[in-house]
Every structure is written in C-alpha cells, then in structure tokens.
Enzyme design. Structure first.
Site, PDB file in Angstrom:
ATOM      1  N   LYS A  44       0.842  -1.203   0.000  1.00  0.00           N
ATOM      2  CA  LYS A  44       0.000   0.000   0.000  1.00  0.00           C
ATOM      3  C   LYS A  44       0.880   1.257   0.000  1.00  0.00           C
ATOM      4  CE  LYS A  44      -3.770   1.940   2.849  1.00  0.00           C
ATOM      5  NZ  LYS A  44      -4.587   1.670   4.057  1.00  0.00           N
ATOM      6  N   SER A  98      -9.304   2.537   3.755  1.00  0.00           N
ATOM      7  CA  SER A  98      -8.424   3.189   2.815  1.00  0.00           C
ATOM      8  C   SER A  98      -7.597   2.212   1.967  1.00  0.00           C
ATOM      9  CB  SER A  98      -7.471   4.125   3.566  1.00  0.00           C
ATOM     10  OG  SER A  98      -6.620   3.409   4.443  1.00  0.00           O
ATOM     11  N   SER A 121      -9.670   0.421   7.933  1.00  0.00           N
ATOM     12  CA  SER A 121      -9.148   0.444   6.568  1.00  0.00           C
ATOM     13  C   SER A 121      -8.684  -0.888   6.000  1.00  0.00           C
ATOM     14  CB  SER A 121      -7.996   1.452   6.476  1.00  0.00           C
ATOM     15  OG  SER A 121      -8.490   2.753   6.651  1.00  0.00           O
TER      16      SER A 121
END
Length: 471
Positions: free
Chosen positions: A83, A158, A182
């Site tokens: 990520k 997220s 997230s």
C-alpha cells in the site's frame, strides 16, 4: 471521468500460472515446481494490466523482479503489492495525496521487511485515499478505485487499491493497514477476508507509533481465511511481541464452543440497514447451528466516542498539515483534499479539547472489556449500510454532508482501533440485491486472533465464500 455501468463485474482469473490459487496454494505449487515463481510474477503483471483500466487500483508499477526463493517463507514466490503509505526502498510513498511530490524511499519500512519475510514478490504499490482518511478510495481530480464486483461502487478504503486487486484475482494477497477500519471496510466491500491484528502484534507503523494513541495495525487482505492465518504466523516468525500470547499457525476450526455476543446496531446509535442486519442474523443462525451460543450484547461506550474519534482524526490531519514537508518536496497543505481540509479546520476549532478527548478514548478499553465478560467474541456488521456508489463519499462532497455520511457508514470499526483489539471481516452468505458482497465482523479480546480465525474458518467451511469468477 470515465463512467461504467453500475453492475459491470471485472476479474482477471484465467488459465495461467496463478490459476485460482490463493497465496498458500500458489506457494505450494511453486515449491513443488508445478509453476515457476518468475512465471507467476509475469502472469500477475499481465492480470493487473488486464483489469487496471477498469479498477484504477495501482499507484506504482514495478518491472517484475526476480523472485528470491532462497529466502524461503510461507508465501515464497507469491506476487503482491504494498500500500502506498508504507515505504518500499526505491519507490515513492505518495500517501494518496497531490499536496507534495514524493521522494523515493531510501529504505524499507519495518513492516515492509516483516511482509517481505513471508517470501512475497512485490510488483508495485496500491492506491489509497489521501492519507488514508476516507472509507472510500476516491479523489478530487483523479479516477476512483472501483469495486470489481460492480464498478459503479466503492472498493472501500483506505486499502481500496489492495482490495480491488485481490478481489479481481490479479494477485492472491496484498498489504493493507487499518486506522479506523481500513483493512476491514474494503474487505467487506470486495468480498474478502481482512484481519486487523491486536495492537503490537506486528511491528509498529512508522507514522502512528509517534502519536499519543496508536490506532494503526498492518496486515493483508486475502480471499481465504488460511491466507490471513498463514500471514499472521509468518509475521510472528519474523518478529513476535513478547507481551502478547503467540498465535501460531491456525489451520482450521476448533472444537471449542464459543460464547458469542451479537451486536446489530452501533454503540453510537447508528442503526444498521436491513441488508446488513439480515447478513449478521444469518451468520448468527449458522453459528448456533454449529454449536455456539449467541446472545445480544451492547457495549456501554461513552456517548462522546464518535465525536472524540472525529476530533482525533482531525488532529491527525492538522499534524500532517504542520509536518507535511517531511513527506516530500513542495508540500502545500492548501492542496490537501476536501476531507483532509475539513478535518483540519474542524480540529483547529476544537484543539483545546485534545487532552479530554485522549483521556476518554483511552478509557474506552474499560467499556470494551466489560462487554466481553462472559463472552469469547462479538459478532457485528462491519458497516452500518452496504457499499455505496462512487461519489457518495467522494472528497468533492461538501464537508458537513460528507462527514455526516461517513459517520452513518463507519459506525462499528473504530472501536477496535482505539482499544487495540483484534477484529476480522469475512464475507457473509447474503449479498445485496444488486449482487455486491456484505461483510460481517468478529471482534476479540486483546491477543486472541486465534478465536477470530477459528470461527472464520468454521464459516468458510460451512458455506464457502462466493467467488467473483463464478458470476
């Protein structure tokens, strides 16, 4: 922006080296030399290219590196992504923001090293909303990350880029992290397994460990429970926190009969929609059929919890606005998106309440512990309503409306981040009327990821998770 019909489904499953393997299965095939690691990486790159124009999930592509099988690891040779809020040496870390020009990282973040110790081959970095603040991966002036089950809908946030790639079959697993839901939110949106570990279970996130309350935990999103279990065991092999009981490798359901609390509506007063309630009730009925005891529970959380968490969230945006120049070149806080700016401006008006907010948030663990008396785990929705369409939570929505919508959506997950307890999202048997996945969530006592994984294994065995390639 390009538009897609709401029900367009996108996946990359095909007859190649990756096949329909999860990460454990692919690593086993590589070890048995049924497929080559380089071939798996090459085919993963091809899969990503096949879906990326529809999903917009990748921030940085790398040329497929030569896999390092000598290092070993449970996921040796498995292609994956990191990520884009976590440093990977040689790649920029953009945090989903246009407020600065990111520099190439000089070294791996500590968690990156822990992730790499499992043997994965990193192919690039996945997209996230600005600084991971939003529960959807959308932007003011760029294409959103789209849900492979229905490209008119959010992939969550997220860790939306990671979830979209895994759900679409581009890679078996991908890195995710969770500061308010997230990992679990995109897992729920995209029909995946997402485990947020106990605080301190994996190495500390570089940003949050400097904060007065560390709310972030790193992990992965996966299509199978065994991949999430295998990753956690591998992470412990790299580094184990001596203050927590070891989890070890969980390989299936246990024979234990659990006492499970059932929470249908959020402690902050938000009522779950009908589809989410039905999914949780179906899951509760399955668990009772499997021999577990299910009883209602409602934690007595301070009624100021939601407002306090929102203030802490605003503090994070404020701190980024003050220190953002350390992230890269030319940082300009005026270029932060509407959600980030709104949070920062909100906090400026409330900054004097910070000490009281922190005190109350830290006391949440007492109410959480009280709710667990006589219980092993708690079953709840992941979200208060099912996956919204693209645009509903976009940072272009006026801030007062946007924050109202977010709080009506993200009503269950933040408690575990504040208390530091483990929590897992797994796909429910029920889906929405338009075929989108619904997640259900299990939360546990500090250090008890084992119980969460065992009950997730039991559900997966009783009614295998729906597969996008079967639609």
């Amino acid at each position: 922006m390009t538009t897609f019909e709401e029900q367009t489904t996108v996946h990359a499953f095909r007859d190649d080296a990756l096949g329909e393997h999860d990460a454990v299965g692919l690593a086993e095939a590589i070890r048995r030399r049924e497929v080559g690691a380089a071939e798996a990486a090459r085919d993963a790159v091809a899969r990503v290219r096949a879906v990326e124009a529809r999903l917009n999930a990748v921030e940085v592509h790398m040329d497929a590196p030569a896999p390092d099988l000598e290092a070993g690891g449970v996921f040796a040779g498995v292609p994956t992504f990191v990520k884009d809020n976590t440093d990977y040496r040689g790649l920029p870390t953009g945090h989903g923001s246009v407020a600065f020009a990111p520099r190439a990282a000089r070294r791996h973040a500590p968690f990156t090293r822990q992730f790499l110790s499992s043997g994965v081959t990193v192919l690039g970095k996945t997209r996230l909303p600005e600084f991971g603040f939003s529960p959807t991966t959308e932007y003011e002036d760029a294409e959103p990350v789209r849900n492979p089950w229905g490209t008119g809908h959010s992939a969550g946030g997220s860790s939306g880029g990671s979830a979209a790639l895994v759900a679409a079959g581009a890679v078996p697993v991908a890195h995710a992290n969770d500061g308010g839901g997230s990992i679990r939110i995109p897992a729920a949106c995209c029909g995946l397994v997402g485990l947020k570990p106990t605080r301190g279970r994996v190495v500390a996130n570089a940003q949050s460990r400097q904060l007065p309350l560390d709310i972030v935990g790193d992990g992965i999103v996966s299509r199978t429970v065994r991949d999430s279990a295998a990753f956690l065991a591998a992470a412990e092999t790299h580094w184990r926190n001596p203050k927590l009981p070891s989890v070890g490798l969980v390989e299936g359901p246990s024979g234990r009969r659990l006492r499970i609390g059932l929470m249908l509506d959020s402690p902050n007063g938000v009522r779950t929609d009908d589809a989410g309630r039905a999914a949780v009730m179906d899951t509760a009925a399955t668990l009772e059929r499997l021999g577990h005891t299910v009883q209602p529970v409602q934690p007595a959380i301070d009624p100021r919890f939601t407002e306090d968490f929102l203030t802490y969230w605003g503090m994070l945006s404020f701190l980024i606005g003050v220190t953002g120049r350390t992230l890269g070149d030319g940082f300009d806080r005026r270029r932060m998106d509407g959600l980030s700016r709104g949070l920062r401006e909100m906090y400026v008006k409330k900054w004097s309440s910070t000490l009281g907010v922190l005190r109350r948030l830290k006391r949440t663990r007492e109410a959480y512990a009280a709710a667990f008396r006589g219980l092993d785990i708690v079953l709840s929705p992941v979200l208060a309503h099912t996956t919204p369409p693209i645009g509903h939570l976009a940072p272009t929505v006026p801030f007062p409306t946007l924050i109202e919508r977010i709080l009506a959506y993200v009503a269950f997950t933040p408690i575990n981040n504040v208390v530091g307890t483990p929590s897992i999202s797994v796909p429910a048997a029920r889906v929405t009327d338009d075929g989108l996945p619904i997640g259900v969530m299990f939360s546990g006592r500090p250090g008890d990821e084992r119980s969460l994984l065992e009950v997730a294994f039991a559900l997966e065995a009783d009614r295998p998770f729906r597969r996008i390639q079967d639609l």
